[in-house]
Write an enzyme that holds these catalytic residues in place. Structure first.
Site, PDB file in Angstrom:
ATOM      1  N   ASP A 169       0.825  -1.208   0.000  1.00  0.00           N
ATOM      2  CA  ASP A 169       0.000   0.000   0.000  1.00  0.00           C
ATOM      3  C   ASP A 169       0.861   1.261   0.000  1.00  0.00           C
ATOM      4  OD1 ASP A 169      -1.842   1.975   0.448  1.00  0.00           O
ATOM      5  OD2 ASP A 169      -2.670   1.106   2.275  1.00  0.00           O
ATOM      6  N   ASP A 231     -10.347   4.856  -1.157  1.00  0.00           N
ATOM      7  CA  ASP A 231     -11.035   3.862  -0.323  1.00  0.00           C
ATOM      8  C   ASP A 231     -12.547   3.947  -0.508  1.00  0.00           C
ATOM      9  OD1 ASP A 231      -8.405   4.283   0.670  1.00  0.00           O
ATOM     10  OD2 ASP A 231      -8.986   3.364   2.563  1.00  0.00           O
TER      11      ASP A 231
HETATM   12  C1  GAL Z   1      -5.437   2.574   2.957  1.00  0.00           C
HETATM   13  C2  GAL Z   1      -6.013   1.532   2.022  1.00  0.00           C
HETATM   14  C3  GAL Z   1      -7.003   0.717   2.800  1.00  0.00           C
HETATM   15  C4  GAL Z   1      -6.329   0.086   3.996  1.00  0.00           C
HETATM   16  C5  GAL Z   1      -5.641   1.145   4.845  1.00  0.00           C
HETATM   17  C6  GAL Z   1      -4.797   0.527   5.943  1.00  0.00           C
HETATM   18  O1  GAL Z   1      -4.475   3.295   2.266  1.00  0.00           O
HETATM   19  O2  GAL Z   1      -6.615   2.158   0.925  1.00  0.00           O
HETATM   20  O3  GAL Z   1      -7.576  -0.265   1.959  1.00  0.00           O
HETATM   21  O4  GAL Z   1      -5.427  -0.886   3.551  1.00  0.00           O
HETATM   22  O5  GAL Z   1      -4.793   1.951   4.054  1.00  0.00           O
HETATM   23  O6  GAL Z   1      -4.146   1.487   6.708  1.00  0.00           O
END
Ligand code: GAL
Length: 432
Positions: A169, A231
């Site tokens: 990520d 998200d």
């Molecule tokens: C975001 C991501 C989410 C989740 C989150 C965890 O950037 O889009 O799906 O993984 O981080 O911190």
């Protein structure tokens, strides 16, 4: 409204027909070729990955016990056997909320007392695959230790643990990074993971929230799935974006529908984890929840795109409607079709839209989506909307599990507000 669209559906099946008719002649050159096989392939995710992910419901409040109970619930509910085999631990498994330069990457012993290797063994013994999460920054989105500077070491550690899926990520650490830098960090971990084969083959998810044009190049770097948007929130159609950030179901659809040419077996547009069953009760996601009809529509659209299907709800306490939605084998088959074609929007009459894609047996999956607030009659015509030379065709309704008959004229049906009727059309007699 367009006729004889230069869509992937039309192009594969009847471009010669349309071109002969002179209808597509002007557009034919503009058609983007379907995604070619990626130059780098790990041979995995030949259909979109299906499973569960901890983030949407639990955020970082996760534990070994939760993962074990989730696997038991997936098994006893029949979801595992319906295809949901990836059990993906998202952010929050790590021991330290600290930068990597000052803390090692290891599992939190309070949350995962037996360690990740043990949990992967449990998963494999029960027919599951275990997923884990990291990122290319000093810290992850939730502030835990990231992988920056330790990519090869971490990939080897994940492989030694038996990890089958990695969500990597960069949404926070590289939010404003130029495309070249995002490519660099995505490529770095991709190479590190591939170096673990044949000991361990790992499905690679590069999560960059749709930025830096990631859909256009991630497949070429061997990425198996990449997010096409920010998200998701637990909403079907929220006015604007919650907190000026989150995408609802229809936002996600609109963001991803033009990206289908980048997807195919082994490399998928990811429309984010499912919100089916959250019901506005998530401890992590914003959103008011959606109706059962809206969750079914969301699931149908993710099947059509096709997106990975990662359940985000607490499967230990799934309501009967949500379980029925997630278990619909006929809709899952549309998602898991081995040809891996993406849907096109073949008709757009404002709030009434028709999506279609060709399946490997030559049938066509169609979603009649009513985004409006009133019930409407919707029509699909193989000749007009799909440019198919079908004189007659059979219609199957994939939510009602019923054959609706054989038709020689356009098929019309009632679609209630926020519903998607999902049909499968089979040719019976073909003309010219
Ligand atoms: C975001 C991501 C989410 C989740 C989150 C965890 O950037 O889009 O799906 O993984 O981080 O911190």
């Amino acid at each position: 409204m367009r006729h004889c669209l230069p869509t992937r559906v039309a192009r594969r099946l009847i471009l010669p027909l349309c071109a002969t008719a002179g209808l597509l002649a002007a557009n034919a050159q503009a058609v983007t070729p379907a995604a070619a096989p990626t130059p780098i392939s790990n041979g995995l995710a030949l259909t979109p990955p299906m499973g569960w992910s901890s983030w949407n419901q639990f955020g970082d409040r996760i534990s070994e016990q939760l993962v074990l109970e989730t696997m038991a619930a997936l098994e006893s509910s029949g979801l595992r056997d319906a295809g949901y085999v990836y059990v993906n631990i998202d952010d929050g498994w790590q021991h330290y909320k600290a930068e990597r330069r000052s803390a090692p990457l290891e599992a939190d012993p309070a949350k995962f007392p037996h360690g990740i290797r043990w949990l992967a063994d449990q998963a494999h013994a029960h027919g599951f695959r275990l997923g884990l999460y990291s990122g290319p920054g000093q810290t992850t989105c939730a502030g835990y230790t990231g992988s920056e500077g330790h990519e090869a070491q971490d990939a080897a550690m994940f492989a030694s643990w038996g990890i089958d899926h990695l969500k990597y990520d960069s949404c926070c650490s590289h939010k404003d990074a130029p495309e070249a830098e995002v490519r660099r960090v995505v490529g770095l971990m991709g190479r590190a993971l591939r170096a673990q084969a044949p000991r361990q083959a790992v499905v690679y998810h590069a999560c960059h929230c749709g930025w830096a044009d990631i859909a256009a190049w991630a497949g070429d770097l061997g990425v198996n799935q990449w997010r096409i948007g920010q998200d998701i929130s637990d909403d079907f159609d929220y006015p604007g974006h919650r907190e000026k950030y989150y995408f609802d179901v229809l936002d996600m659809l609109d963001a991803g529908i033009a990206l289908g040419r980048h997807a195919g077996p082994g490399h998928w547009n990811d429309f984010d984890m499912l919100i089916v069953g959250l019901g506005g009760r998530s401890r992590e996601l914003v959103g008011a929840g959606a109706s059962n009809v809206e969750y079914r529509t969301h699931f149908s659209l993710w099947a059509m795109m096709p997106s990975p299907l990662l359940v985000g709800a607490d499967v230990r306490h799934l309501d009967a409607d949500s379980l029925a939605t997630l278990s619909n084998a006929e809709v899952i088959a549309v998602n898991q079709d081995p040809a891996g074609h993406a849907a096109d929007k073949v008709r757009d009459d404002g709030v009434l839209q028709v999506y279609a894609k060709e399946l490997s047996d030559g049938s066509i999956a169609v979603a009649l989506l009513n985004r409006g607030s009133a019930t409407a009659d919707m029509t699909v015509s193989p000749r007009r909307d799909l440019a198919l030379p079908w004189d007659s065709y059979r219609v199957r309704d994939l939510w009602r599990h019923a054959d609706l008959g054989t038709f020689t004229i356009p098929f019309t049906t009632e679609v209630i507000s926020h519903e998607a009727r999902v049909l499968r059309l089979y040719p019976v007699a073909k003309g010219h």
